[in-house]
Design a protein around this motif. Structure first.
Motif, PDB file in Angstrom:
ATOM      1  N   VAL A  46      31.945  64.366  57.940  1.00  0.00           N
ATOM      2  CA  VAL A  46      31.746  64.717  59.346  1.00  0.00           C
ATOM      3  C   VAL A  46      31.044  63.610  60.126  1.00  0.00           C
ATOM      4  CG1 VAL A  46      30.613  66.391  60.875  1.00  0.00           C
ATOM      5  CG2 VAL A  46      31.760  67.180  58.810  1.00  0.00           C
ATOM      6  N   GLU A  47      30.151  62.878  59.476  1.00  0.00           N
ATOM      7  CA  GLU A  47      29.428  61.782  60.143  1.00  0.00           C
ATOM      8  C   GLU A  47      30.204  60.467  60.095  1.00  0.00           C
ATOM      9  OE1 GLU A  47      26.652  62.393  61.844  1.00  0.00           O
ATOM     10  OE2 GLU A  47      26.832  64.497  61.227  1.00  0.00           O
ATOM     11  N   GLY A  48      31.426  60.496  59.577  1.00  0.00           N
ATOM     12  CA  GLY A  48      32.243  59.290  59.497  1.00  0.00           C
ATOM     13  C   GLY A  48      32.064  58.510  58.206  1.00  0.00           C
ATOM     14  N   GLU A  49      31.192  58.984  57.334  1.00  0.00           N
ATOM     15  CA  GLU A  49      30.929  58.275  56.087  1.00  0.00           C
ATOM     16  C   GLU A  49      32.135  58.358  55.137  1.00  0.00           C
ATOM     17  OE1 GLU A  49      29.431  62.504  55.326  1.00  0.00           O
ATOM     18  OE2 GLU A  49      29.735  61.165  57.028  1.00  0.00           O
ATOM     19  N   LEU A  50      32.390  57.271  54.448  1.00  0.00           N
ATOM     20  CA  LEU A  50      33.476  57.238  53.468  1.00  0.00           C
ATOM     21  C   LEU A  50      33.048  58.021  52.235  1.00  0.00           C
ATOM     22  CD1 LEU A  50      36.246  56.118  52.607  1.00  0.00           C
ATOM     23  CD2 LEU A  50      35.030  54.143  51.656  1.00  0.00           C
ATOM     24  N   LEU A  51      33.822  59.059  51.907  1.00  0.00           N
ATOM     25  CA  LEU A  51      33.522  59.882  50.738  1.00  0.00           C
ATOM     26  C   LEU A  51      34.316  59.439  49.519  1.00  0.00           C
ATOM     27  CD1 LEU A  51      33.563  63.388  52.464  1.00  0.00           C
ATOM     28  CD2 LEU A  51      31.562  61.976  51.907  1.00  0.00           C
ATOM     29  N   LYS A 138      39.759  62.536  58.334  1.00  0.00           N
ATOM     30  CA  LYS A 138      38.469  62.438  59.016  1.00  0.00           C
ATOM     31  C   LYS A 138      38.039  63.848  59.383  1.00  0.00           C
ATOM     32  CE  LYS A 138      39.383  57.770  60.413  1.00  0.00           C
ATOM     33  NZ  LYS A 138      39.461  56.775  61.450  1.00  0.00           N
ATOM     34  N   ARG A 139      36.972  64.315  58.739  1.00  0.00           N
ATOM     35  CA  ARG A 139      36.477  65.682  58.938  1.00  0.00           C
ATOM     36  C   ARG A 139      35.728  65.784  60.263  1.00  0.00           C
ATOM     37  NH1 ARG A 139      38.028  69.554  55.157  1.00  0.00           N
ATOM     38  NH2 ARG A 139      38.293  68.556  53.135  1.00  0.00           N
ATOM     39  N   THR A 140      35.856  66.957  60.898  1.00  0.00           N
ATOM     40  CA  THR A 140      35.069  67.256  62.095  1.00  0.00           C
ATOM     41  C   THR A 140      34.102  68.407  61.832  1.00  0.00           C
ATOM     42  OG1 THR A 140      36.834  68.701  62.916  1.00  0.00           O
ATOM     43  CG2 THR A 140      36.816  66.421  63.705  1.00  0.00           C
TER      44      THR A 140
END
Length: 145
Positions: A46-51, A138-140
């Protein structure tokens, strides 16, 4: 838009529908056939971090199958935005929702995952089939319990 372009758009939509169905039914061989062998996949929080990131298709399939083993899942995509960039290439954005319920006997950090976001993809027409060449989720919204 001519008939060939309209057909391409519908075939791309059908390929993404199969993506959702194959992952939910855990039909991993069929799921694997929706991608080019050199696919590049990224998954962001959610914060844009690569998981997660994968450049090896089999590693992605294996990890997904292991992660979802025994779980109940539903994956849905909506609101397709598809741009044909040539006769054999396209870009697509899909709104998505997924819900994963893990078995009660599985030890882990959480029991359910419910998320929303967008898939950003590129696709290529190969031997009559639209295959994903890149995919970025990309999660929101992401809720875990």
């Amino acid at each position: 838009m001519d008939l060939q372009q309209l057909t391409a758009l519908e075939n791309i939509r059908q390929a993404k529908a199969r993506y959702c169905r194959f992952i939910d039914l855990k039909q991993w061989d069929d799921f694997k056939n929706l991608f080019t062998p050199t696919v590049h996949l990224t998954f962001h929080g959610v914060e844009g971090e690569l998981l997660y990131q994968f450049t090896d298709l089999q590693s992605f399939i294996d990890q997904t199958a292991t992660t979802l083993s025994g779980s109940q899942t539903i994956h849905q995509v909506h609101n397709s935005e598809i741009q044909l960039t040539s006769e054999t290439t396209a870009r697509a954005i899909w709104s998505m929702e997924d819900w994963i319920i893990y078995p009660k006997d599985v030890k882990g950090l959480f029991k359910t995952l419910h998320g929303f976001g967008h898939y950003y993809e590129t696709l290529e027409l190969r031997e009559g089939c639209w295959l994903t060449t890149t995919l970025s989720l990309k999660r929101t919204i992401l809720t875990i319990t």
